[in-house]
Design a protein around this motif. Structure first.
Motif, PDB file in Angstrom:
ATOM      1  N   ALA A   1      27.639  61.366  18.640  1.00 48.62           N
ATOM      2  CA  ALA A   1      27.624  61.468  16.952  1.00 48.62           C
ATOM      3  C   ALA A   1      26.657  62.772  16.817  1.00 48.62           C
ATOM      4  O   ALA A   1      25.406  62.493  17.234  1.00 48.62           O
ATOM      5  CB  ALA A   1      27.404  60.284  16.464  1.00 48.62           C
ATOM      6  N   GLU A   2      27.034  63.678  15.903  1.00 49.98           N
ATOM      7  CA  GLU A   2      26.288  64.725  15.424  1.00 49.98           C
ATOM      8  C   GLU A   2      25.911  64.378  14.201  1.00 49.98           C
ATOM      9  O   GLU A   2      24.735  65.100  13.790  1.00 49.98           O
ATOM     10  CB  GLU A   2      26.776  66.035  15.571  1.00 49.98           C
ATOM     11  N   ARG A   3      26.437  63.701  13.300  1.00 45.99           N
ATOM     12  CA  ARG A   3      26.233  63.014  12.105  1.00 45.99           C
ATOM     13  C   ARG A   3      26.589  61.594  12.051  1.00 45.99           C
ATOM     14  O   ARG A   3      27.735  61.344  12.883  1.00 45.99           O
ATOM     15  CB  ARG A   3      26.928  63.919  10.902  1.00 45.99           C
ATOM     16  N   ILE A   4      26.145  60.831  11.437  1.00 47.47           N
ATOM     17  CA  ILE A   4      26.677  59.363  11.330  1.00 47.47           C
ATOM     18  C   ILE A   4      27.165  59.042   9.870  1.00 47.47           C
ATOM     19  O   ILE A   4      26.556  59.468   8.891  1.00 47.47           O
ATOM     20  CB  ILE A   4      25.529  58.393  11.612  1.00 47.47           C
ATOM     21  N   GLY A   5      28.433  58.515   9.813  1.00 45.92           N
ATOM     22  CA  GLY A   5      28.793  58.259   8.544  1.00 45.92           C
ATOM     23  C   GLY A   5      28.323  56.715   8.077  1.00 45.92           C
ATOM     24  O   GLY A   5      28.350  55.906   8.791  1.00 45.92           O
ATOM     25  N   HIS A   6      27.791  57.077   6.877  1.00 47.74           N
ATOM     26  CA  HIS A   6      27.022  55.755   6.234  1.00 47.74           C
ATOM     27  C   HIS A   6      25.738  55.640   6.893  1.00 47.74           C
ATOM     28  O   HIS A   6      24.538  55.672   6.481  1.00 47.74           O
ATOM     29  CB  HIS A   6      27.975  54.789   6.448  1.00 47.74           C
ATOM     30  N   GLY A   7      25.697  54.734   8.292  1.00 51.78           N
ATOM     31  CA  GLY A   7      24.303  54.594   8.786  1.00 51.78           C
ATOM     32  C   GLY A   7      23.461  53.596   8.023  1.00 51.78           C
ATOM     33  O   GLY A   7      22.264  53.515   8.269  1.00 51.78           O
ATOM     34  N   THR A   8      24.055  52.877   7.206  1.00 49.40           N
ATOM     35  CA  THR A   8      23.260  52.035   6.278  1.00 49.40           C
ATOM     36  C   THR A   8      22.165  51.232   6.999  1.00 49.40           C
ATOM     37  O   THR A   8      20.980  51.154   6.441  1.00 49.40           O
ATOM     38  CB  THR A   8      24.136  51.279   5.633  1.00 49.40           C
ATOM     39  N   SER A   9      22.609  50.561   8.109  1.00 46.81           N
ATOM     40  CA  SER A   9      21.889  49.606   8.855  1.00 46.81           C
ATOM     41  C   SER A   9      20.765  50.188   9.626  1.00 46.81           C
ATOM     42  O   SER A   9      19.956  49.452  10.373  1.00 46.81           O
ATOM     43  CB  SER A   9      22.832  48.627   9.530  1.00 46.81           C
ATOM     44  N   ALA A  10      20.810  51.535   9.887  1.00 50.18           N
ATOM     45  CA  ALA A  10      19.751  51.924  10.514  1.00 50.18           C
ATOM     46  C   ALA A  10      18.241  51.770  10.052  1.00 50.18           C
ATOM     47  O   ALA A  10      17.430  51.632  10.784  1.00 50.18           O
ATOM     48  CB  ALA A  10      19.898  53.550  10.522  1.00 50.18           C
ATOM     49  N   ALA A  11      18.191  51.184   8.681  1.00 49.79           N
ATOM     50  CA  ALA A  11      17.089  50.915   8.036  1.00 49.79           C
ATOM     51  C   ALA A  11      16.347  49.602   8.715  1.00 49.79           C
ATOM     52  O   ALA A  11      15.176  49.246   8.754  1.00 49.79           O
ATOM     53  CB  ALA A  11      16.918  50.786   6.551  1.00 49.79           C
ATOM     54  N   GLN A  12      17.283  48.867   9.604  1.00 52.90           N
ATOM     55  CA  GLN A  12      16.898  47.735  10.184  1.00 52.90           C
ATOM     56  C   GLN A  12      16.170  47.789  11.519  1.00 52.90           C
ATOM     57  O   GLN A  12      15.581  46.831  12.116  1.00 52.90           O
ATOM     58  CB  GLN A  12      17.868  46.645  10.334  1.00 52.90           C
ATOM     59  N   ASP A  13      16.288  49.170  11.873  1.00 57.32           N
ATOM     60  CA  ASP A  13      15.737  49.138  13.296  1.00 57.32           C
ATOM     61  C   ASP A  13      14.568  50.409  13.215  1.00 57.32           C
ATOM     62  O   ASP A  13      15.148  51.647  13.246  1.00 57.32           O
ATOM     63  CB  ASP A  13      16.932  49.494  14.214  1.00 57.32           C
ATOM     64  N   PRO A  14      13.440  50.432  13.218  1.00 56.64           N
ATOM     65  CA  PRO A  14      12.251  51.449  13.008  1.00 56.64           C
ATOM     66  C   PRO A  14      12.455  52.439  14.401  1.00 56.64           C
ATOM     67  O   PRO A  14      12.328  53.598  14.214  1.00 56.64           O
ATOM     68  CB  PRO A  14      11.029  50.758  13.097  1.00 56.64           C
TER      69      PRO A  14
ATOM     70  N   HIS B   1      31.975  56.913  11.781  1.00 61.24           N
ATOM     71  CA  HIS B   1      31.409  56.042  10.640  1.00 61.24           C
ATOM     72  C   HIS B   1      30.592  54.936  11.707  1.00 61.24           C
ATOM     73  O   HIS B   1      31.201  54.507  12.793  1.00 61.24           O
ATOM     74  CB  HIS B   1      32.401  55.220   9.896  1.00 61.24           C
ATOM     75  N   ALA B   2      29.482  54.426  11.429  1.00 61.46           N
ATOM     76  CA  ALA B   2      28.674  53.653  12.033  1.00 61.46           C
ATOM     77  C   ALA B   2      27.677  53.073  11.480  1.00 61.46           C
ATOM     78  O   ALA B   2      27.022  53.690  10.340  1.00 61.46           O
ATOM     79  CB  ALA B   2      28.143  54.114  13.465  1.00 61.46           C
ATOM     80  N   GLY B   3      27.344  51.633  11.464  1.00 59.72           N
ATOM     81  CA  GLY B   3      26.331  50.937  10.770  1.00 59.72           C
ATOM     82  C   GLY B   3      26.530  50.769   9.394  1.00 59.72           C
ATOM     83  O   GLY B   3      25.628  50.602   8.442  1.00 59.72           O
ATOM     84  N   GLU B   4      27.882  50.765   8.697  1.00 64.03           N
ATOM     85  CA  GLU B   4      28.009  50.491   7.350  1.00 64.03           C
ATOM     86  C   GLU B   4      28.123  49.144   7.062  1.00 64.03           C
ATOM     87  O   GLU B   4      27.410  48.654   6.202  1.00 64.03           O
ATOM     88  CB  GLU B   4      29.429  51.281   6.839  1.00 64.03           C
ATOM     89  N   THR B   5      28.917  48.257   7.970  1.00 62.63           N
ATOM     90  CA  THR B   5      29.120  46.717   7.628  1.00 62.63           C
ATOM     91  C   THR B   5      28.563  46.210   8.841  1.00 62.63           C
ATOM     92  O   THR B   5      28.625  44.886   8.852  1.00 62.63           O
ATOM     93  CB  THR B   5      30.382  46.555   7.204  1.00 62.63           C
TER      94      THR B   5
ATOM     95  N   ILE C   1      25.342  52.158  15.579  1.00 59.68           N
ATOM     96  CA  ILE C   1      25.034  53.287  15.508  1.00 59.68           C
ATOM     97  C   ILE C   1      24.392  53.693  16.838  1.00 59.68           C
ATOM     98  O   ILE C   1      24.707  55.037  17.129  1.00 59.68           O
ATOM     99  CB  ILE C   1      23.767  53.471  14.247  1.00 59.68           C
ATOM    100  N   TRP C   2      23.838  53.076  17.488  1.00 61.56           N
ATOM    101  CA  TRP C   2      23.280  53.621  19.007  1.00 61.56           C
ATOM    102  C   TRP C   2      24.484  53.932  19.861  1.00 61.56           C
ATOM    103  O   TRP C   2      24.582  54.576  20.400  1.00 61.56           O
ATOM    104  CB  TRP C   2      22.550  52.403  19.495  1.00 61.56           C
TER     105      TRP C   2
END
Length: 353
Positions: free
Chosen positions: A229-242, A210-214, A220-221
């Motif tokens: 990481a091969e997949r990221i659980g949630h990753g919600t905050s990825a949208a903050q970093d183009p 899991h990363a970038g949920e809260t 995530i980096w």
């Protein structure tokens, strides 16, 4: 990978609901204890009347109303405390698979936290035998293929990481495919878990923290750089970093997106503000998942309907979304091919009808 760009227009209302209900699906981010329905939780609570968890299924809706992520963890752990012996483990696991079968989930990677159960006194070998017995029965009787992700409960620190690794490598059950990291992110930096992920990956397990949920994109980096990481659980905050979105898109690293969960835990304020559309528009591969479905008043069918609305998908787009989950799962190639073909056949029959 398939194309989940919007089609001729979203199917809405009962048509999409009916289509999703019958659609064969894979789920990649769903928790073992967190999948216990009110029916299952009530049965476990009745077995253990000293628990704070209500034994009345009707009372569980209020009990599963979360103030924030910290309160969610508190409630989650109270349900974990209901799993006290191997019979409880077996009951939970098989009944979760039964609920999946009702949704036409054919394959699921269930996130299991063995440290929590073993710490509470369940012998480690008995725990493994219970989940494996349930897995084999679920496949034979229900047509649901289960695989395990053993995850570290991050709030329990490096002791839990060491024990989870031991359980994964020394008692490795046949269904184990990946190694994860869950629990709170705030105050639990990812880099400290690098040695444990290094060993798990060296033993052939996939990395799915899991990363970038809260927390922000740096988590995530860190999951990518330190945990492989091969997949990221949630990753919600990825949208903050183009730049991060570009990296995820370029390297085809999927995000396991759980829209309703993100609202329930206050990681995102409203569904309308959920960044899933931004992720897809950036070319990131997303899969749709339910996380802890009964606790959040959802299921995988509901999450697909939510994603269809947020992304403006028609039935072809939703089927493509389902095939993406199959493609980035950790099942073998033959299993992927069978499930993808089943999705295609179902979609073709739906169109012709």
């Amino acid at each position: 990978m398939t194309d989940i760009a919007p089609g001729a227009g979203p199917a809405t209302g009962g048509g999409m609901t009916e289509f999703v209900a019958g659609l064969p699906k894979a789920e990649l981010h769903v928790h073992h204890v967190g999948s216990a329905s009110p029916r299952i939780v009530a049965e476990l609570a009745a077995r253990h009347p000293d628990s704070a968890v209500p034994a009345d299924p009707a009372a569980l809706a209020d009990y599963f109303s979360f103030r924030d992520f910290a309160h969610f963890i508190q409630v989650y752990l109270s349900v974990v405390d209901l799993i006290r012996d191997a019979d409880d483990v077996r009951l939970l696991t098989f009944e979760v698979a039964r609920d999946m079968a009702r949704q036409n989930i054919r394959y699921a990677e269930l996130t299991v936290t063995p440290f929590s159960s073993v710490r509470r006194g369940i012998p480690d070998q008995a725990f493994m035998e219970a989940i494996e017995d349930a897995r084999k029965s679920a496949e034979a009787e229900l047509g649901v293929t289960l695989r395990w992700c053993f995850d570290i409960p991050g709030e329990a620190g490096l002791t839990s990481a060491e024990e989870t690794l031991r359980l994964a490598l020394k008692l490795r059950p046949e269904g184990l495919v990946s190694f994860g990291l869950g629990g709170p992110e705030i105050g639990v930096p990812r880099p400290q878990f690098k040695p444990y992920f290094d060993q798990a990956r060296a033993a052939g397990l996939h990395s799915v923290p899991h990363a970038g949920e809260t927390t922000g994109p740096q988590t995530i980096w860190d999951a990518l750089g330190d945990l492989g990481a091969e997949r990221i659980g949630h990753g919600t905050s990825a949208a903050q970093d183009p730049r991060l979105l570009d990296h995820l898109a370029e390297h085809r690293i999927p995000l396991e997106v759980c829209p309703t969960s993100n609202i329930a835990t206050r990681a995102v304020a409203t569904l309308e503000e959920h960044p899933i559309r931004q992720m897809v528009d950036a070319g990131v591969l997303v899969t749709v998942n339910s996380d802890d479905p009964p606790m959040f008043g959802t299921d995988l069918n509901t999450e697909y309907a939510v994603a269809a609305r947020l992304l403006g998908l028609d039935t072809a787009g939703v089927a493509a979304l389902a095939k993406d989950a199959v493609a980035v799962s950790f099942q073998d190639d033959a299993g992927k091919a069978r499930l993808a073909a089943e999705i295609d056949a179902y979609t073709a029959a739906w169109r012709s009808a």
